[in-house]
Enzyme design. Structure first.
Site, PDB file in Angstrom:
ATOM      1  N   ARG B  47      44.776  34.502  31.515  1.00 21.37           N
ATOM      2  CA  ARG B  47      44.051  34.604  32.785  1.00 21.37           C
ATOM      3  C   ARG B  47      43.059  35.759  32.662  1.00 21.37           C
ATOM      4  NH1 ARG B  47      44.847  39.418  33.003  1.00 21.37           N
ATOM      5  NH2 ARG B  47      43.904  39.426  35.063  1.00 21.37           N
ATOM      6  N   GLY B  48      42.221  35.895  33.693  1.00 21.26           N
ATOM      7  CA  GLY B  48      41.134  36.859  33.630  1.00 21.26           C
ATOM      8  C   GLY B  48      39.869  36.093  33.278  1.00 21.26           C
ATOM      9  N   ASP B 243      35.213  37.578  39.095  1.00 21.13           N
ATOM     10  CA  ASP B 243      35.343  36.220  38.562  1.00 21.13           C
ATOM     11  C   ASP B 243      34.050  35.440  38.665  1.00 21.13           C
ATOM     12  OD1 ASP B 243      38.206  37.099  39.407  1.00 21.13           O
ATOM     13  OD2 ASP B 243      38.450  35.478  37.946  1.00 21.13           O
ATOM     14  N   ASN B 253      36.452  37.997  43.453  1.00 21.57           N
ATOM     15  CA  ASN B 253      37.448  38.602  42.565  1.00 21.57           C
ATOM     16  C   ASN B 253      38.823  38.335  43.169  1.00 21.57           C
ATOM     17  OD1 ASN B 253      38.026  40.158  40.167  1.00 21.57           O
ATOM     18  ND2 ASN B 253      38.631  41.844  41.487  1.00 21.57           N
ATOM     19  N   LYS B 254      39.858  38.724  42.468  1.00 18.97           N
ATOM     20  CA  LYS B 254      41.241  38.481  42.878  1.00 18.97           C
ATOM     21  C   LYS B 254      41.458  38.830  44.345  1.00 18.97           C
ATOM     22  CE  LYS B 254      43.734  36.952  40.971  1.00 18.97           C
ATOM     23  NZ  LYS B 254      43.901  35.469  41.162  1.00 18.97           N
TER      24      LYS B 254
END
Lengths: 352, 352
Positions: B47-48, B243, B253-254
């Site tokens: 992930r990432g 992201d 982003n998260k």
């Protein structure tokens, strides 16, 4: 009315609904000594500012029962009650309801023993009566706050709450969840969003359980989702409880509440605090003076006993943060609603 | 240099450091097919945003290897690569690096097959070279961003980060954590605070592990503690990855990043985003157009497989949120730093 009562006084002792094992298990602990009560408060078998106030009062009833059983002198009972009050008071520093309730209880003893030496059974009876009154008044206050606060909730509102300020946190109806209960009675189209409230997960473990038991629709979110929820237009009001409200309206509450208030402000979503008289601390001028309890690292580094992070790291674990008065739209009390951002005069008028 | 490499291409297949079992276990999965790679991306074994871009590119190398082994025609290989690119691309919609890397890979095939019919081993060789180049360029970009970003960190700064934008999320150095690595090389008195980042706990599980491996001091906090930390003066800068960054600078982003940016703004703490070219999506005008992935309820309702809430409740689980450009102090890229709040021109200049 909620069906949940977290603290009950019985002949066998004080019954505590064990909040550390919910929602998996509904179990009660019977507490027979003030020491056991102090442990139960410290380990959060019972938690929530008003509930630990009531639990503290019951702890002193247990102290008096033991003294009567041992047939102590009035003088010894008074000393013992003061010691036990100190023991109980030292368990959790932030919520002011605990010290308030213990002071109310000791005032009964002071009054009884000032000019006479009553029978020790009279001391026990009066303490029991006072403790039961603290419980009954808390429930009544919650119900009044519920009615007052419900009027602030828009029709069909999405209402976001943090931690558990429900029946479990009080005598049995709830501060923030009391308002939600009352709102739901009038308008079954409201919807509750519950912050899970790390690290102890009171929102996930307790609030979703308590609301589901009452058939009130609730959606669980993590603490980082409030901005996303509000951006999506799903939240029309935020309401939380408080552990201590300073004279200027600054409110200490479960860690994460301050973040939530900032997020609400950015979205122009009203942010309400619901709290009874026992949470108000007019002797504390502002939030800067409220002592913040720091708790053990394991609350952050483990979930269900399993480690969730690397070894050998630092941990920061304040149990509470302070939401400044200017972020609070209104404080809902059992004597009325005080609107912000200037709370000093309004709170003083209600309670001085 | 970090010692952690999440994605490596070997003769046996693609090796993925299994990020679902860290930090308890350091284990690798050998991925041999594009289907297995798609599963690994979907289930967050890897992930990432940059790392899943690289993983996607490797997925197409695996596709080409299988085609060569089966001795498919050039025409069939091209069809198969396109199908597998679609399969891989569908796994996670928000991070744009995945579709970027897949496009880069398919462009190699287009170029090779436009006017001629090369030997299929040439297609495999060129795809392998391109995928390795995407990996190498990502690490180089991270190192450049690290140097540029480190200069923004005050001496002895407390630096708060969210999720994991580290070696684990990239080719092997990190975007936000790359900046932190570079800052720490110059100034060992900095201190990192890591948001645990519910629901998947990448901050707790991955960021603390990765930093501890490198001996960089890190303190774990829950996502609701950033306001408390900043109020206490412990944070001088916030830095996260992204992201997808829209043309106007809005950054997905998260989940929880947007809350953090609002809290930083309220405390006048600078909020930086570090991201390579592959994260920039100039074809997306603003954050409103970024597709947000919603993930399964179990991520919120369970931790380590154990349920943490009542049954029969709702769950809201967006994997990402969007931080509007006006909350971002600067975007750190491998070509330079663009300062906000107006990003359109600056980002365009660097990359058009």
């Amino acid at each position: 009315m909620s069906k949940v009562f977290p603290v009950t006084l019985t002949q066998q002792g004080a019954w505590l609904l064990d909040q550390t094992v919910l929602p998996g298990k509904v179990a009660y602990q019977t507490i027979k000594t003030p020491e056991a009560m102090a442990d139960a408060i410290r380990t959060m078998v019972v938690r929530g500012a008003p509930a630990i106030g009531i639990a503290g009062a019951f702890g002193l009833v247990l102290s008096a029962r033991l003294a009567v059983a041992e047939n102590l002198s009035v003088e010894s009972i008074v000393i013992k009650l003061r010691e036990d009050a100190e023991l109980l008071n030292a368990t959790r520093p932030t919520a002011v309801n605990l010290s308030w309730a213990l002071r109310e209880m000791l005032a009964v003893v002071d009054e009884l023993t000032r000019n006479s030496s009553p029978d020790i059974s009279v001391i026990l009876d009066q303490l029991t009566e006072k403790a039961e009154a603290i419980l009954a008044e808390d429930i009544a206050a919650n119900q009044t706050m519920g009615k007052l606060g419900a009027a602030l909730m828009p029709k069909g509102a999405g209402i976001l709450t943090h931690c558990n300020a429900g029946a479990l946190a009080t005598g049995g109806y709830g501060t923030a969840l009391g308002v939600i209960r009352a709102a739901f009675e009038q308008d079954s189209t409201i919807h509750v969003y519950a912050d899970e409230t790390r690290p102890r997960l009171q929102g996930a473990r307790l609030t979703t359980w308590e609301l589901a038991e009452d058939g009130i629709p609730v959606t669980l979110v993590t603490d980082g989702m409030s901005g996303s929820l509000m951006k999506a237009g799903k939240v029309q009001a935020v309401i939380t409880g408080a552990d201590r409200i300073a004279a200027n309206g600054d409110a200490a509450n479960k860690i994460g509440t301050y973040n939530l208030a900032l997020v609400a402000k950015a979205h122009n979503v009203p942010f309400y605090v619901a709290a009874p008289r026992s949470t108000l601390d007019l002797s504390t001028a502002s939030g800067d003076e409220i002592p913040i309890e720091f708790r053990e690292e394991e609350e952050v580094t483990t979930v269900n006993g399993e480690r969730i992070c690397a070894e050998g790291i630092g941990v920061y674990n304040p149990g509470f943060d302070v939401t400044p008065a200017e972020l609070i739209t209104g404080i809902i009390t059992e004597r009325g609603i005080v609107n912000g951002p200037e709370y000093q005069v309004g709170l003083g008028k209600l309670y001085n």
